[in-house]
Write an enzyme that holds these catalytic residues in place. Structure first.
Site, PDB file in Angstrom:
ATOM      1  N   ASP A  48      -2.068   3.755   5.425  1.00  0.00           N
ATOM      2  CA  ASP A  48      -3.262   3.274   4.988  1.00  0.00           C
ATOM      3  C   ASP A  48      -4.011   2.369   6.071  1.00  0.00           C
ATOM      4  O   ASP A  48      -4.568   1.220   5.222  1.00  0.00           O
ATOM      5  CB  ASP A  48      -3.295   2.939   3.519  1.00  0.00           C
ATOM      6  CG  ASP A  48      -2.189   3.472   2.685  1.00  0.00           C
ATOM      7  OD1 ASP A  48      -2.083   4.811   2.816  1.00  0.00           O
ATOM      8  OD2 ASP A  48      -1.643   2.967   1.774  1.00  0.00           O
ATOM      9  N   GLU A 218      -7.798  10.829  -3.160  1.00  0.00           N
ATOM     10  CA  GLU A 218      -7.688   9.355  -2.989  1.00  0.00           C
ATOM     11  C   GLU A 218      -8.157   9.020  -1.614  1.00  0.00           C
ATOM     12  O   GLU A 218      -8.591   9.759  -0.612  1.00  0.00           O
ATOM     13  CB  GLU A 218      -6.180   9.153  -3.022  1.00  0.00           C
ATOM     14  CG  GLU A 218      -5.404   9.588  -1.954  1.00  0.00           C
ATOM     15  CD  GLU A 218      -3.882   9.443  -1.949  1.00  0.00           C
ATOM     16  OE1 GLU A 218      -3.361   9.160  -3.191  1.00  0.00           O
ATOM     17  OE2 GLU A 218      -2.796   9.580  -1.224  1.00  0.00           O
TER      18      GLU A 218
END
Length: 495
Positions: A48, A218
């Site tokens: 991420d 997401e």
């Protein structure tokens, strides 16, 4: 989660406080095609990644990809050249956030008002009855330490079905800040007030607007280019090979966002699970990179994720070309991340990958190429043996010919050789060639089905051409036999 240099620098060029904190690097890095010194570009399991430029340095803020309960801290990395990276450990920990216990995810950095802000998710809440969600921390320096800015989550509830995780913060040209977020297949956008620690409202009085595009799972991220708003997100399951990045373009920061294409996904020859990205635009240039995480081919643990970046290219109409995960390593960063050794003593010095003499010491990448062009520079530094390229290799171990695959090498004995290994050695071809110890030679191998070609120096005419059907695909790497050697400028290109 996503940062993006355009989002955090160019888009706020008119805001004095932000411009001062996020000044462009004084000397732009070269126009790289990928992480030329190798992906992953930092050591360790991370995911991420989000990016920012602070004080003439490029910063990457990732999630620590560890077992759930151990995700209690965030590290950061910084660089002036996108090659050599400095680790800043524990820029934020749960010790500085009273309500956060674990699952600290997807940091999103941004600067404003002379302060550095870091948005994060914590506790992975499953319902509105639980404590957790998206928080905001603040620091006086880019590398922290960051401390909780408000003593509670900024977004603590499910709204429009969106789990409060995977935040991204964007400041538009007019100074208005937005936060994009959402898991569980839903994405929201909200306005941030100028204090960056409270939510504002839209002109219609609402606080949240759902902007979920088709296929969204997401990891939203927003950037702006030529007056258009680009929303990116991750699709598929984060532990699976189908994890990927898609995008949309809109005329407004709130959409509507209509899915255009998938631009990054797994490559069966390079890596799996590529996703949850950010975007880096080198200020003052049209050079763009996608920064993301991916899983090595041989890893099955969901948390085995690494940071990578590759070049991102726009078409004339503003749409984005599919991203190619390239395999390169020029060892300019002083390490051999992504390489695994089997025998011999290996090190990186002087921008080269070096090994002492051994009988069959080798180092392999975690790739699985079939038809490819393999390029590297080879220097036999001492010894009467040979050094060169291993390709289409499987079952590697310590030992002279302990692997199944092919090898092409050069030797001061005056020849270039090509052979096949399977705990033994079968020579497939040989050609005379003057090789001087201490001199660097460019070695190229081309594979196309059963056809194998070996070039040295002259890339127009192969020194060896053979046909062999024994091995169809496998890992790539370097090897020596009774010689010490140095290797450089490794490039593997799918045909």
């Amino acid at each position: 989660m996503f940062g993006g240099i355009v989002k955090k620098v160019a888009a706020v060029a008119g805001i004095v406080a932000v411009t001062a904190a996020a000044a462009p690097a004084s000397a732009a890095p070269p126009d790289y095609t990928t992480a030329e010194a190798g992906n992953p570009f930092v050591a360790g399991w991370y995911a991420d990644p989000d990016v920012a430029i602070y004080n003439n340095r490029y910063y990457v803020f990732p999630t620590s990809s560890r077992p759930y309960a151990e995700q209690t801290y965030l590290d950061a990395f910084s660089s002036t050249d996108l090659v050599n990276w400095t680790k800043h450990p524990n820029v934020l920990t749960t010790a500085n956030v009273t309500w956060a216990r674990y699952a600290v995810w997807a940091p999103a950095p941004i600067a404003r008002n002379g302060k550095y802000y870091l948005y994060f998710a914590a506790n992975d809440i499953q319902s509105n009855a639980e404590l957790g969600g998206i928080g905001v921390a603040v620091a006086d320096r880019p590398e922290g330490p960051y401390r909780d800015a408000i003593g509670r989550p900024l977004i603590a509830q499910f709204v429009n079905g969106a789990q409060p995780i995977d935040q991204d913060v964007f400041i538009d040209d007019d100074g208005q800040a937005y936060i994009y977020y959402g898991g569980w297949g839903h994405a929201n956008v909200a306005r941030l007030n100028s204090d960056m620690t409270s939510l504002g409202t839209f002109p219609d009085g609402s606080t949240y607007k759902e902007i979920t595009p088709s296929g969204y799972v997401e990891g939203p991220q927003m950037f702006k280019k030529n007056g258009k708003y680009y929303l990116m997100w991750s699709e598929g399951g984060w532990t699976g090979p189908n994890y990927a990045v898609a995008y949309a373009i809109a005329d407004s920061p709130t959409g509507p966002f209509t899915r255009l294409d998938r631009i990054l996904g797994q490559d069966a020859a390079v890596a799996r699970g590529a996703g949850h990205n950010s975007v880096l635009n080198i200020p003052g240039t049209d050079t763009w990179y996608i920064v993301y995480h991916r899983r090595p081919l041989s890893e099955t643990d969901g948390n085995a994720r690494q940071l990578a970046y590759d070049r991102m290219t726009f078409r004339p109409d503003g749409t984005i070309e599919p991203v190619k995960m390239l395999v390169k390593d020029n060892f300019a960063d002083g390490n051999a991340l992504g390489w695994k050794t089997y025998g011999g003593t290996w090190s990186v010095s002087g921008g080269q990958y070096r090994t002492t003499a051994s009988y069959g010491g080798k180092s392999l990448l975690d790739d699985n190429h079939t038809n490819a062009v393999y390029d590297l520079d080879v220097t036999v530094t001492s010894g009467a043996g040979d050094a060169g390229l291993v390709f289409r290799a499987t079952g590697a171990g310590v030992g002279t010919d302990t692997y199944r695959g092919y090898y092409a090498g050069i030797t001061p004995a005056g020849r270039v050789v090509l052979g096949r290994a399977n705990n033994n050695w079968t020579q497939l071809g040989s050609a005379p060639l003057t090789i001087t110890p201490g001199t660097q030679y460019h070695l190229r191998v081309e594979t196309n089905g059963s056809t194998l070609k070996v070039y040295v120096g002259d890339l127009s005419t192969p020194k060896i051409t053979v046909t062999d059907t024994t091995y169809a695909s496998g890992a790539s790497g370097v090897r020596v036999y009774n010689a010490a050697a140095a290797f450089d400028n490794v490039v593997i290109t799918n045909r």
